[in-house]
Design an enzyme around this catalytic site. Structure first.
Site, mmCIF file in Angstrom:
data_model
loop_
_atom_site.group_PDB
_atom_site.id
_atom_site.type_symbol
_atom_site.label_atom_id
_atom_site.label_comp_id
_atom_site.label_asym_id
_atom_site.label_seq_id
_atom_site.Cartn_x
_atom_site.Cartn_y
_atom_site.Cartn_z
ATOM 1 N N GLY A 265 -7.603 33.483 -1.583
ATOM 2 C CA GLY A 265 -7.709 33.077 -2.993
ATOM 3 C C GLY A 265 -7.290 34.232 -3.889
ATOM 4 N N GLY A 266 -7.626 34.085 -5.162
ATOM 5 C CA GLY A 266 -7.246 35.078 -6.165
ATOM 6 C C GLY A 266 -7.788 36.470 -5.864
ATOM 7 N N LYS B 165 -1.797 30.827 -17.158
ATOM 8 C CA LYS B 165 -1.059 32.072 -16.906
ATOM 9 C C LYS B 165 -0.006 31.880 -15.815
ATOM 10 C CE LYS B 165 -4.352 35.374 -18.720
ATOM 11 N NZ LYS B 165 -5.188 36.564 -18.503
ATOM 12 N N GLU B 166 -0.327 31.039 -14.827
ATOM 13 C CA GLU B 166 0.653 30.769 -13.767
ATOM 14 C C GLU B 166 1.897 30.093 -14.354
ATOM 15 O OE1 GLU B 166 -1.716 28.457 -11.038
ATOM 16 O OE2 GLU B 166 -2.835 30.221 -10.364
ATOM 17 N N ASP C 170 -47.387 62.482 -29.123
ATOM 18 C CA ASP C 170 -47.152 61.334 -30.002
ATOM 19 C C ASP C 170 -47.881 60.135 -29.380
ATOM 20 O OD1 ASP C 170 -45.858 59.431 -31.756
ATOM 21 O OD2 ASP C 170 -44.530 58.976 -30.076
HETATM 22 P P1 ADQ Z 1 -11.434 27.577 -11.729
HETATM 23 O O1 ADQ Z 1 -12.410 26.778 -12.509
HETATM 24 O O2 ADQ Z 1 -11.190 27.103 -10.375
HETATM 25 O O3 ADQ Z 1 -11.853 29.095 -11.649
HETATM 26 P P2 ADQ Z 1 -8.665 28.272 -12.794
HETATM 27 O O4 ADQ Z 1 -8.732 29.575 -13.458
HETATM 28 O O5 ADQ Z 1 -7.779 27.339 -13.503
HETATM 29 O O6 ADQ Z 1 -10.077 27.541 -12.653
HETATM 30 O O7 ADQ Z 1 -8.137 28.496 -11.335
HETATM 31 C C1 ADQ Z 1 -7.693 27.457 -10.590
HETATM 32 C C2 ADQ Z 1 -6.796 27.965 -9.478
HETATM 33 O O8 ADQ Z 1 -6.705 26.939 -8.538
HETATM 34 C C3 ADQ Z 1 -5.408 28.298 -9.966
HETATM 35 O O9 ADQ Z 1 -4.918 29.421 -9.316
HETATM 36 C C4 ADQ Z 1 -4.619 27.061 -9.613
HETATM 37 O O10 ADQ Z 1 -3.275 27.307 -9.285
HETATM 38 C C5 ADQ Z 1 -5.334 26.525 -8.399
HETATM 39 N N1 ADQ Z 1 -5.276 25.055 -8.387
HETATM 40 C C6 ADQ Z 1 -5.689 24.236 -9.343
HETATM 41 N N2 ADQ Z 1 -5.417 22.960 -9.004
HETATM 42 C C7 ADQ Z 1 -4.832 22.983 -7.824
HETATM 43 C C8 ADQ Z 1 -4.332 21.976 -6.912
HETATM 44 N N3 ADQ Z 1 -4.370 20.665 -7.166
HETATM 45 N N4 ADQ Z 1 -3.831 22.375 -5.760
HETATM 46 C C9 ADQ Z 1 -3.791 23.676 -5.466
HETATM 47 N N5 ADQ Z 1 -4.218 24.642 -6.254
HETATM 48 C C10 ADQ Z 1 -4.741 24.314 -7.412
HETATM 49 C C11 ADQ Z 1 -12.923 29.941 -12.160
HETATM 50 C C12 ADQ Z 1 -13.217 29.817 -13.658
HETATM 51 C C13 ADQ Z 1 -11.951 30.057 -14.451
HETATM 52 C C14 ADQ Z 1 -11.372 31.420 -14.102
HETATM 53 C C15 ADQ Z 1 -11.237 31.567 -12.590
HETATM 54 C C16 ADQ Z 1 -10.858 32.993 -12.201
HETATM 55 O O11 ADQ Z 1 -13.740 28.542 -13.948
HETATM 56 O O12 ADQ Z 1 -12.208 29.969 -15.836
HETATM 57 O O13 ADQ Z 1 -10.087 31.539 -14.685
HETATM 58 O O14 ADQ Z 1 -12.463 31.284 -11.938
HETATM 59 O O15 ADQ Z 1 -11.750 33.899 -12.716
#
Ligand code: ADQ
Length: 742
Positions: A36-37, A388-389, A508
């Protein structure tokens, strides 16, 4: 900047989920990495830091799987340490308290909360399990950087701090932190805040969330903080803003690689020459999917021709399907899609294409690349990476429509911002985007791309970890130049005291011998304190003195029977041990001529500041705001000081602002007056110890001889040589004094 190249240190990432998926096939565990991220964020630090992970390995059925084998495999192949949870724990801790209480509260949707005491108990238990596993399996040292993630583990920082007082603990909150007014609705708000405060550094996506957090500290715990730090009894917590981001270079590379050719073709087939609007989310009620669809429908209602010219692709990843509100949302979204498509279906294709699944990142990038507009309209979102993506892929084309309530909106000001609650506003934003000139699209997108490239996910993790690695150095110096009383210093002071023939203690009262209370009269001395002071006073020539700003009456009531030295009302009234009468340091005719007018100004402020009150003393008058709304009280106090300073400009008066108090007094008398009185009486002492906690005690520290021992209680700059952290430390120190001569 501190270098992050340090092979002695480890980064220990603690998150609810490990970056590995385990499934059971033919009774055997099968492992697949799920990067993941966070994995991406830390990838650029791989060579300089050893990395270890702690988290839940997913729903592995322990009856079938072999826990030890899984553990070994995860340790060896993935640097991961599993925290195994039972099905019931997962239901209560994860689906229960985390996602049915904290998640909706953090996103301003308390109506989605479902409280159950058993869920909270499981949440606490699982946080404890994480702490136990961390300490037992990873055994962190003071050199390591422990990085805890998100709302599922809010209690963990304090649990770790309890066992490892000097650990470097970072906590990052991925959700918003809501207004204190919303957060205070959580029944266990104190425990949660105190849990997070175990950290050395707490990170948020935006400054707004940090501000809300500080406000919650003040309103819920009564803890005053600075913009970027909060001082606790035993350590300082740094606060910071670290907006998470994407791996922009990697996304750009992928967007231009041949790897996505096939996916691009598929997207083009879906588009069929129409303009593409893309939306990508987890299927979550915070993401605003229903209102977004309604907004799209409004657009078509206003301009039916768009039904054949546009195509909206909504990709929704299944999420938290065990929770009823998520299942209801799925039905609602599906109904809306059917509604729109039934109304606007033309001979070609339906205008809304709904994909309820997770798609590969290659496919996502292909959609982003082909999309003319990204419609990102969460009702509330910590950051939102989809926005951002999209920017990272588009670079200088396309239009981003972004919710005002996404953390990303704080950075991406060139997007078309929209109120996601209002379908009409969404339709307006779509019309605006559809009519936008190419040069404007390019101007907006290029500006956003520059930011997303510069502040990418590697910058996010590096800046957080750099600040975390600096917290321990800073903490050591947070006490200014005063020296903390450690056991060696304490022994040295006690040794001097023991040798002295006529020692004098100047103490104090409020904030030094007793803690502050909301009503000053409630801060009575307890038996233990009285006994301890009395015993010290009777011991081999020691004289105890209470040196306070309080009115004489309070002190007579509480200590009247004891043969101590007393200095009250900041030195106005002094009575030395053995004396029958109180000595007044100002002549009787010195009733301040400003007194009544100051009282009138105070009264006006009292009327305008609920909870504040006036305390009248002979030559001073105080306005207390300890019981007011803390933020408003502080603002009002500032205003009051400005008013008083103007009014008293040419009058014989001093304005002082202390802990939740503004006081006006006659100049020339202060807590140091007791030293002048001692000189007048030709009294001599061969050891002096002065202890105090607030700015009025600084006058005493200045008045005592050079070789006196002076101790400041709590944080803040001081003339004192030494420092103790809190009232209980003073009381312990007094016990040592008591023991030293007996
Ligand atoms: P999320 O609520 O999951 O994260 P987000 O920041 O949009 O929200 O991240 C979603 C990630 O999942 C993105 O990298 C996106 O590409 C991927 N994703 C979404 N839909 C998808 C799909 N159908 N198939 C595959 N991949 C998909 C939480 C918080 C956010 C915060 C992030 C990071 O709720 O506000 O930005 O953590 O801190």
């Amino acid at each position: 900047m501190v270098s992050l190249t340090n092979n002695d240190k480890r980064i220990i990432v603690v998150a609810n989920r490990l970056p590995v998926n385990i499934s059971i096939k033919d009774d055997k565990p099968v492992y697949s990495p799920s990067p993941g991220g966070l994995v991406t964020a830390l990838s650029s630090l791989k060579d300089s830091y050893k990395q270890e992970w702690l988290g839940w390995p997913g729903e592995v059925d322990l009856d079938i799987a072999n826990a030890n084998e899984i553990k070994e495999k995860l340790n060896n192949d993935f640097n991961s340490h599993p925290v195994f949870l039972t099905k019931q724990q997962v239901n209560r801790y994860y689906f229960g308290f985390s996602n049915k209480v904290l998640w909706p509260i953090m996103h301003y949707l308390p109506s989605h909360c479902d409280y159950d005491e058993r869920d909270w108990k499981a949440y606490k238990k699982v946080n404890e399990l994480f702490a136990e596993n961390l300490l037992k399996e990873i055994k962190p040292s003071e050199n390591d950087l422990i990085w805890i993630h998100d709302y599922q583990l809010m209690l963990l920082p304090a649990l770790v701090r309890e066992k490892l007082p000097n650990a470097n603990i970072g906590f990052f909150l991925h959700t918003p932190f809501p207004s204190a007014e919303v957060f205070r609705a959580v029944p266990y708000r104190d425990e949660l805040l105190k849990g997070v405060l175990g950290s050395s550094l707490i990170g948020f996506h935006t400054f707004g969330y940090l501000r809300h957090f500080r406000s919650a500290l003040l309103r819920i715990l009564g803890l005053n903080s600075e913009i970027y730090s909060a001082d606790l009894e035993n350590h300082t917590v740094k606060l910071g803003v670290y907006p998470i981001s994407t791996d922009t270079n990697q996304i750009q590379e992928l967007a231009h690689s041949t790897k996505i050719e096939q996916n691009l073709k598929q997207v083009k087939q879906i588009k069929r020459g129409r303009k593409l609007i893309i939306s990508v989310d987890r299927l979550d009620y915070t993401k605003g999917i229903s209102r977004r669809l309604k907004g799209f429908k409004k657009l078509l209602d206003r301009n039916p021709k768009y039904a054949s010219e546009l195509c909206m692709v909504q990709i929704a990843v299944p999420s938290r399907t065990k929770i009823a509100s998520y299942r209801r949302l799925k039905d609602e979204v599906e109904d809306l899609v059917v509604d729109i498509n039934e109304k606007y279906e033309n001979e070609k294709e339906p205008p809304v294409i709904y994909m309820y699944k997770s798609v590969s990142f290659e496919k996502l990038v292909s959609f982003y690349k082909q999309a003319d507009i990204a419609l990102v309209t969460p009702l509330c979102d910590g950051m939102n990476l989809v926005a951002k993506e999209y920017v990272a892929v588009q670079k200088d084309k396309g239009v981003l429509i972004l919710s005002e309530f996404a953390g990303a909106a704080a950075e991406l000001g060139e997007s078309v911002t929209v109120n996601p609650w209002n379908p009409d506003a969404i339709a307006d934003a779509l019309e605006h985007a559809l009519g936008m000139m190419p040069w404007e699209k390019s101007r907006r997108m290029s500006a956003m791309f520059t930011k997303v490239k510069r502040n990418d996910v590697h910058y996010w993790s590096k800046s957080f970890l750099m600040d975390l690695s600096k917290t321990s150095e800073k903490d050591q110096h947070s006490n200014g130049e005063t020296i903390p009383v450690n056991s060696q210093i304490s022994d040295e002071i006690l040794e001097k005291y023991k040798k002295a023939k006529s020692p004098l203690l100047l103490l104090d009262y409020d904030g030094t011998l007793v803690n502050f209370t909301s009503v000053p009269m409630n801060a009575k001395p307890d038996k233990n304190l009285l006994n301890s002071l009395e015993e010290i006073n009777n011991c081999n020539g020691t004289e105890v003195s209470i040196v306070t700003g309080r009115a004489k009456g309070d002190i007579v009531e509480w200590f009247g029977d004891l043969n101590f030295n007393f200095s009250t009302e900041h030195g106005l009234w002094i009575k030395m041990a053995g004396e029958q009468n109180w000595h007044k340091t100002l002549p009787d005719d010195q009733h301040p001529n400003w007194y009544e007018e100051v009282k009138e100004i105070y009264s006006q402020f009292c009327r305008a500041t609920p909870g504040s009150f006036i305390e009248e003393k002979e030559t001073s008058i105080a306005w207390h705001y300890r019981l007011t709304d803390p933020e408003f009280g502080t603002l009002q106090a500032r205003e009051l000081v400005v008013n008083l300073t103007n009014f008293l400009a040419n009058k014989p008066a001093e304005v002082m602002q202390g802990k939740s108090i503004v006081e006006v007094r006659v100049p020339g008398i202060n807590k140091g007056s007791i030293i002048s009185r001692i000189q007048q009486l030709d009294k001599e002492y061969d050891f002096m110890l002065a202890i105090g906690d607030d700015f009025t005690d600084e006058d005493l520290f200045s008045a005592v001889p050079e070789d006196a021992v002076t101790i400041k209680v709590g944080k803040g700059s001081s003339k004192a040589k030494y420092r103790l952290n809190k009232v209980s430390d003073v009381r312990n120190f007094l016990h040592k004094i008591q023991a030293a001569k007996s």
